[in-house]
Motif scaffolding. Sequence first.
Motif, PDB file in Angstrom:
ATOM      1  N   GLU A  93       3.398  12.361 -11.692  1.00 43.23           N
ATOM      2  CA  GLU A  93       3.849  13.454 -12.560  1.00 43.23           C
ATOM      3  C   GLU A  93       5.161  13.096 -13.245  1.00 43.23           C
ATOM      4  N   LYS A  94       6.009  12.389 -12.532  1.00 42.36           N
ATOM      5  CA  LYS A  94       7.330  12.033 -13.053  1.00 42.36           C
ATOM      6  C   LYS A  94       7.268  10.916 -14.089  1.00 42.36           C
ATOM      7  N   PHE A  95       6.395   9.917 -13.875  1.00 42.78           N
ATOM      8  CA  PHE A  95       6.390   8.724 -14.712  1.00 42.78           C
ATOM      9  C   PHE A  95       5.346   8.716 -15.817  1.00 42.78           C
ATOM     10  N   LEU A  96       4.266   9.432 -15.646  1.00 44.57           N
ATOM     11  CA  LEU A  96       3.173   9.343 -16.612  1.00 44.57           C
ATOM     12  C   LEU A  96       3.277  10.416 -17.673  1.00 44.57           C
ATOM     13  N   GLU A  97       3.100   9.983 -18.925  1.00 45.12           N
ATOM     14  CA  GLU A  97       3.030  10.950 -20.013  1.00 45.12           C
ATOM     15  C   GLU A  97       1.676  11.646 -19.991  1.00 45.12           C
ATOM     16  N   GLU A  98       0.630  10.853 -19.821  1.00 47.02           N
ATOM     17  CA  GLU A  98      -0.706  11.408 -19.641  1.00 47.02           C
ATOM     18  C   GLU A  98      -0.926  11.518 -18.143  1.00 47.02           C
ATOM     19  N   ASN A  99      -1.154  12.702 -17.666  1.00 52.40           N
ATOM     20  CA  ASN A  99      -1.303  12.874 -16.226  1.00 52.40           C
ATOM     21  C   ASN A  99      -2.769  12.701 -15.839  1.00 52.40           C
ATOM     22  N   ASN A 100      -3.259  11.460 -15.940  1.00 50.98           N
ATOM     23  CA  ASN A 100      -4.653  11.205 -15.579  1.00 50.98           C
ATOM     24  C   ASN A 100      -4.759  10.361 -14.317  1.00 50.98           C
ATOM     25  N   PHE A 101      -3.669  10.205 -13.599  1.00 53.19           N
ATOM     26  CA  PHE A 101      -3.687   9.449 -12.346  1.00 53.19           C
ATOM     27  C   PHE A 101      -4.224  10.351 -11.250  1.00 53.19           C
ATOM     28  N   LYS A 102      -5.180   9.844 -10.505  1.00 52.53           N
ATOM     29  CA  LYS A 102      -5.771  10.586  -9.390  1.00 52.53           C
ATOM     30  C   LYS A 102      -5.466   9.842  -8.102  1.00 52.53           C
ATOM     31  N   ALA A 103      -4.814  10.495  -7.198  1.00 52.02           N
ATOM     32  CA  ALA A 103      -4.530   9.893  -5.891  1.00 52.02           C
ATOM     33  C   ALA A 103      -5.736  10.159  -4.986  1.00 52.02           C
ATOM     34  N   SER A 104      -6.844   9.528  -5.325  1.00 49.90           N
ATOM     35  CA  SER A 104      -8.103   9.770  -4.620  1.00 49.90           C
ATOM     36  C   SER A 104      -8.125   9.050  -3.275  1.00 49.90           C
ATOM     37  N   ASP A 105      -9.113   9.378  -2.467  1.00 50.30           N
ATOM     38  CA  ASP A 105      -9.270   8.711  -1.175  1.00 50.30           C
ATOM     39  C   ASP A 105      -9.558   7.224  -1.355  1.00 50.30           C
ATOM     40  N   SER A 106     -10.332   6.871  -2.391  1.00 48.71           N
ATOM     41  CA  SER A 106     -10.612   5.448  -2.625  1.00 48.71           C
ATOM     42  C   SER A 106      -9.346   4.715  -3.058  1.00 48.71           C
ATOM     43  N   TRP A 107      -8.486   5.364  -3.877  1.00 48.17           N
ATOM     44  CA  TRP A 107      -7.196   4.763  -4.236  1.00 48.17           C
ATOM     45  C   TRP A 107      -6.375   4.532  -2.972  1.00 48.17           C
ATOM     46  N   LEU A 108      -6.339   5.530  -2.085  1.00 45.88           N
ATOM     47  CA  LEU A 108      -5.560   5.426  -0.854  1.00 45.88           C
ATOM     48  C   LEU A 108      -6.049   4.266   0.006  1.00 45.88           C
ATOM     49  N   GLU A 109      -7.360   4.141   0.156  1.00 44.61           N
ATOM     50  CA  GLU A 109      -7.914   3.049   0.965  1.00 44.61           C
ATOM     51  C   GLU A 109      -7.536   1.691   0.382  1.00 44.61           C
ATOM     52  N   LYS A 110      -7.607   1.551  -0.934  1.00 46.43           N
ATOM     53  CA  LYS A 110      -7.226   0.291  -1.578  1.00 46.43           C
ATOM     54  C   LYS A 110      -5.735   0.014  -1.412  1.00 46.43           C
ATOM     55  N   PHE A 111      -4.905   1.051  -1.540  1.00 47.17           N
ATOM     56  CA  PHE A 111      -3.462   0.883  -1.375  1.00 47.17           C
ATOM     57  C   PHE A 111      -3.138   0.445   0.054  1.00 47.17           C
ATOM     58  N   LYS A 112      -3.773   1.105   1.035  1.00 48.81           N
ATOM     59  CA  LYS A 112      -3.531   0.747   2.434  1.00 48.81           C
ATOM     60  C   LYS A 112      -4.007  -0.670   2.728  1.00 48.81           C
ATOM     61  N   LYS A 113      -5.154  -1.047   2.193  1.00 48.87           N
ATOM     62  CA  LYS A 113      -5.673  -2.389   2.419  1.00 48.87           C
ATOM     63  C   LYS A 113      -4.757  -3.430   1.771  1.00 48.87           C
ATOM     64  N   HIS A 114      -4.306  -3.158   0.555  1.00 49.91           N
ATOM     65  CA  HIS A 114      -3.437  -4.094  -0.169  1.00 49.91           C
ATOM     66  C   HIS A 114      -2.108  -4.298   0.546  1.00 49.91           C
ATOM     67  N   HIS A 115      -1.589  -3.241   1.155  1.00 55.71           N
ATOM     68  CA  HIS A 115      -0.289  -3.312   1.833  1.00 55.71           C
ATOM     69  C   HIS A 115      -0.419  -3.457   3.344  1.00 55.71           C
ATOM     70  N   ASN A 116      -1.641  -3.744   3.803  1.00 58.56           N
ATOM     71  CA  ASN A 116      -1.903  -4.014   5.215  1.00 58.56           C
ATOM     72  C   ASN A 116      -1.430  -2.870   6.121  1.00 58.56           C
TER      73      ASN A 116
END
Length: 157
Positions: free
Chosen positions: A113-136
Amino acid sequence: MPKNVNQKQAAIFLETKKTLCQYKLEHPDYSKNRLIKIFNLKVDCSTVTKILIKSDQWIEKNVFGNSGQLTKNKKEMFLKINDVLKEWMLGALATNCILTGKILQMKVFKFAEKFLEENNFKASDSWLEKFKKHHNLHHIKIHSKANSVPLEILPEK
Protein backbone atom coordinates in the motif's frame (compact mmCIF):
# COMPACT_ATOMS: atom_id res chain seq x y z
CA MET A 1 19.04 -33.39 -37.52
CA PRO A 2 16.37 -34.37 -34.95
CA LYS A 3 16.12 -32.40 -31.77
CA ASN A 4 17.59 -34.15 -28.76
CA VAL A 5 14.56 -34.96 -26.62
CA ASN A 6 16.66 -35.48 -23.48
CA GLN A 7 18.37 -32.08 -23.77
CA LYS A 8 17.68 -30.08 -20.65
CA GLN A 9 16.92 -26.41 -21.24
CA ALA A 10 18.17 -23.85 -18.77
CA ALA A 11 16.66 -20.55 -17.73
CA ILE A 12 18.42 -17.45 -19.03
CA PHE A 13 19.05 -14.63 -16.56
CA LEU A 14 18.06 -11.08 -17.47
CA GLU A 15 21.72 -10.06 -17.46
CA THR A 16 22.50 -12.72 -20.08
CA LYS A 17 19.53 -11.66 -22.20
CA LYS A 18 20.71 -8.05 -22.13
CA THR A 19 24.29 -9.01 -23.02
CA LEU A 20 23.07 -11.30 -25.80
CA CYS A 21 20.97 -8.52 -27.35
CA GLN A 22 23.81 -6.00 -27.13
CA TYR A 23 26.22 -8.51 -28.68
CA LYS A 24 23.81 -9.18 -31.55
CA LEU A 25 23.58 -5.43 -32.23
CA GLU A 26 27.37 -5.26 -32.43
CA HIS A 27 27.54 -8.40 -34.61
CA PRO A 28 24.38 -8.42 -36.77
CA ASP A 29 25.76 -11.05 -39.13
CA TYR A 30 26.10 -13.72 -36.41
CA SER A 31 23.57 -16.54 -36.61
CA LYS A 32 21.48 -17.67 -33.67
CA ASN A 33 23.40 -20.96 -33.53
CA ARG A 34 26.65 -19.05 -33.30
CA LEU A 35 25.26 -16.90 -30.47
CA ILE A 36 24.14 -20.03 -28.63
CA LYS A 37 27.68 -21.40 -28.85
CA ILE A 38 29.34 -18.10 -27.87
CA PHE A 39 27.12 -17.69 -24.80
CA ASN A 40 27.14 -21.43 -24.02
CA LEU A 41 23.34 -21.51 -23.86
CA LYS A 42 21.31 -24.67 -23.49
CA VAL A 43 18.28 -23.45 -25.43
CA ASP A 44 16.73 -23.78 -28.87
CA CYS A 45 17.13 -21.23 -31.64
CA SER A 46 13.48 -20.29 -31.15
CA THR A 47 14.25 -19.12 -27.61
CA VAL A 48 17.06 -16.89 -28.86
CA THR A 49 14.71 -15.56 -31.55
CA LYS A 50 12.11 -14.63 -28.92
CA ILE A 51 14.77 -12.87 -26.83
CA LEU A 52 16.12 -10.93 -29.82
CA ILE A 53 12.62 -9.84 -30.87
CA LYS A 54 12.30 -8.09 -27.50
CA SER A 55 15.89 -6.80 -27.54
CA ASP A 56 14.83 -3.18 -26.87
CA GLN A 57 13.07 -4.32 -23.71
CA TRP A 58 16.07 -6.36 -22.48
CA ILE A 59 18.67 -3.69 -23.30
CA GLU A 60 16.88 -0.97 -21.34
CA LYS A 61 16.52 -3.25 -18.29
CA ASN A 62 18.49 -2.43 -15.16
CA VAL A 63 20.12 -5.75 -14.29
CA PHE A 64 21.86 -4.72 -11.09
CA GLY A 65 20.75 -6.14 -7.74
CA ASN A 66 18.28 -8.99 -7.34
CA SER A 67 16.43 -8.23 -10.56
CA GLY A 68 19.48 -9.17 -12.66
CA GLN A 69 19.31 -12.70 -11.34
CA LEU A 70 15.70 -13.20 -12.31
CA THR A 71 14.76 -15.18 -15.35
CA LYS A 72 11.36 -13.58 -15.78
CA ASN A 73 10.51 -9.95 -16.19
CA LYS A 74 8.86 -9.18 -12.86
CA LYS A 75 7.81 -5.73 -11.83
CA GLU A 76 10.59 -3.96 -9.97
CA MET A 77 8.18 -2.62 -7.35
CA PHE A 78 7.24 -6.15 -6.37
CA LEU A 79 10.95 -6.90 -5.97
CA LYS A 80 11.35 -3.81 -3.80
CA ILE A 81 8.45 -4.88 -1.62
CA ASN A 82 10.01 -8.34 -1.15
CA ASP A 83 13.37 -6.73 -0.32
CA VAL A 84 11.77 -4.38 2.22
CA LEU A 85 9.88 -7.28 3.82
CA LYS A 86 13.08 -9.33 3.97
CA GLU A 87 14.90 -6.50 5.78
CA TRP A 88 11.99 -6.05 8.19
CA MET A 89 11.82 -9.81 8.77
CA LEU A 90 15.56 -10.06 9.52
CA GLY A 91 15.22 -7.24 12.05
CA ALA A 92 12.23 -8.91 13.68
CA LEU A 93 14.02 -12.27 13.88
CA ALA A 94 17.10 -10.59 15.35
CA THR A 95 14.93 -9.38 18.24
CA ASN A 96 13.49 -12.90 18.71
CA CYS A 97 10.04 -11.97 17.47
CA ILE A 98 7.78 -14.84 16.51
CA LEU A 99 6.65 -14.48 12.91
CA THR A 100 3.72 -16.29 11.39
CA GLY A 101 2.62 -16.45 7.80
CA LYS A 102 -0.31 -14.17 8.54
CA ILE A 103 2.00 -11.57 10.10
CA LEU A 104 4.24 -11.63 7.01
CA GLN A 105 1.21 -11.31 4.71
CA MET A 106 -0.20 -8.37 6.69
CA LYS A 107 3.18 -6.61 6.78
CA VAL A 108 3.89 -7.06 3.06
CA PHE A 109 0.39 -5.84 2.26
CA LYS A 110 1.08 -2.65 4.26
CA PHE A 111 4.39 -2.21 2.39
CA ALA A 112 2.53 -2.71 -0.91
CA GLU A 113 0.00 0.00 0.00
CA LYS A 114 2.87 2.34 0.83
CA PHE A 115 5.06 1.70 -2.23
CA LEU A 116 2.72 0.81 -5.07
CA GLU A 117 0.83 3.36 -7.11
CA GLU A 118 -1.34 0.61 -8.54
CA ASN A 119 -2.47 -1.52 -5.65
CA ASN A 120 -2.58 -4.82 -7.52
CA PHE A 121 -0.19 -6.73 -5.25
CA LYS A 122 -1.82 -9.72 -3.60
CA ALA A 123 -0.18 -11.27 -0.57
CA SER A 124 -1.66 -14.65 -1.46
CA ASP A 125 -0.89 -17.98 0.16
CA SER A 126 1.09 -19.03 -2.93
CA TRP A 127 3.15 -15.80 -2.70
CA LEU A 128 3.80 -16.57 0.98
CA GLU A 129 4.93 -20.13 0.23
CA LYS A 130 7.33 -18.89 -2.46
CA PHE A 131 8.68 -16.16 -0.15
CA LYS A 132 9.24 -18.66 2.67
CA LYS A 133 10.90 -21.14 0.32
CA HIS A 134 13.15 -18.45 -1.20
CA HIS A 135 14.26 -17.24 2.24
CA ASN A 136 14.50 -20.74 3.73
CA LEU A 137 11.84 -20.13 6.39
CA HIS A 138 10.39 -23.09 8.23
CA HIS A 139 7.41 -23.71 10.45
CA ILE A 140 8.64 -24.40 13.96
CA LYS A 141 6.26 -25.33 16.74
CA ILE A 142 7.10 -23.56 19.98
CA HIS A 143 6.30 -25.26 23.26
CA SER A 144 5.92 -22.70 26.01
CA LYS A 145 6.19 -25.12 28.96
CA ALA A 146 9.55 -26.63 27.95
CA ASN A 147 11.42 -24.84 30.74
CA SER A 148 9.01 -26.01 33.44
CA VAL A 149 10.20 -29.64 33.46
CA PRO A 150 12.53 -30.34 36.40
CA LEU A 151 15.91 -31.52 35.11
CA GLU A 152 16.20 -34.32 37.70
CA ILE A 153 13.28 -36.29 36.18
CA LEU A 154 14.81 -36.34 32.67
CA PRO A 155 16.61 -39.56 31.70
CA GLU A 156 20.39 -39.32 31.60
CA LYS A 157 22.22 -40.18 28.38
